[in-house]
Design an enzyme around this catalytic site. Structure first.
Site, short mmCIF file in Angstrom:
data_model
loop_
_atom_site.label_atom_id
_atom_site.label_comp_id
_atom_site.label_asym_id
_atom_site.label_seq_id
_atom_site.Cartn_x
_atom_site.Cartn_y
_atom_site.Cartn_z
CB VAL A 86 -4.99 1.21 -7.60
CG1 VAL A 86 -4.89 2.75 -7.29
CG2 VAL A 86 -3.62 0.70 -7.83
CB CYS A 87 -10.27 1.00 -7.66
SG CYS A 87 -9.81 1.67 -9.30
CG ASP A 88 -10.04 -3.38 -2.43
OD1 ASP A 88 -9.37 -3.25 -1.62
OD2 ASP A 88 -11.13 -4.06 -2.58
#
Length: 166
Positions: free
Chosen positions: A59-61
């Site tokens: 999700v951060c990516d």
């Protein structure tokens, strides 16, 4: 204070919740070259601050890539992505993924940003997922504390808020 969960477990956020209309609190984080960066270093510009637990997660990516892509549409908006990843890891990740329109910054040293914006997760020493827009006068014009840290933020709302703050 915002109540959030991380993988459905409630966590404790350190610091004070930042609200729309507040003067953005100052902080000191590290750039990829280990130099110190403060909010004041980008004074006079609109800042979209994307906060992620770790760039090495799905999700951060995706969040960082999305704001990197949206940067072209934002004109005079500086996009900062802040995590507790080490500056070396951030630089490696950006290079491997072609991220050039977002400045990645590390809060690993003392959680200065995390505590100032109320996103430092006490139990994990990570930052909670959040998005802030700070206008050129250092006033917060948009906040989103994502209630479940593994969920995506509202990208469209954040982008619209950044455009409106220009």
């Amino acid at each position: 204070m915002a109540v959030i969960t991380f993988k459905e477990n409630q966590v404790t956020l350190l610091g004070s919740e930042v609200k729309v209309g507040d003067k953005a609190p100052d902080f000191t984080v590290l750039a990829n070259d280990l130099s110190s960066v403060t909010l004041g270093d980008s004074k006079g510009t609109v800042r979209l601050i994307s906060v992620v637990p770790s760039l090495d997660t799905g999700v951060c990516d995706a969040q960082t890539r999305r704001f990197n892509e949206e940067a072209a549409e934002l004109g005079n908006v500086k996009i900062l992505t802040i995590s507790v990843d080490l500056p070396f890891a951030q630089r490696r990740w950006c290079g491997a993924n072609g991220i050039e329109n977002v400045q990645t910054l590390s809060d690993h040293r003392d959680l200065s940003f995390g505590k100032a914006f109320g996103v430092a997760i006490e139990e994990l020493r990570l930052l909670a997922r959040a998005v802030f827009v700070v206008d050129s006068n250092d006033v917060v014009t948009y906040t989103e504390y994502v209630s479940e840290a593994t969920d995506h933020p509202d990208y469209a709302a954040a982008i619209e808020a950044a455009k409106a703050a220009e």
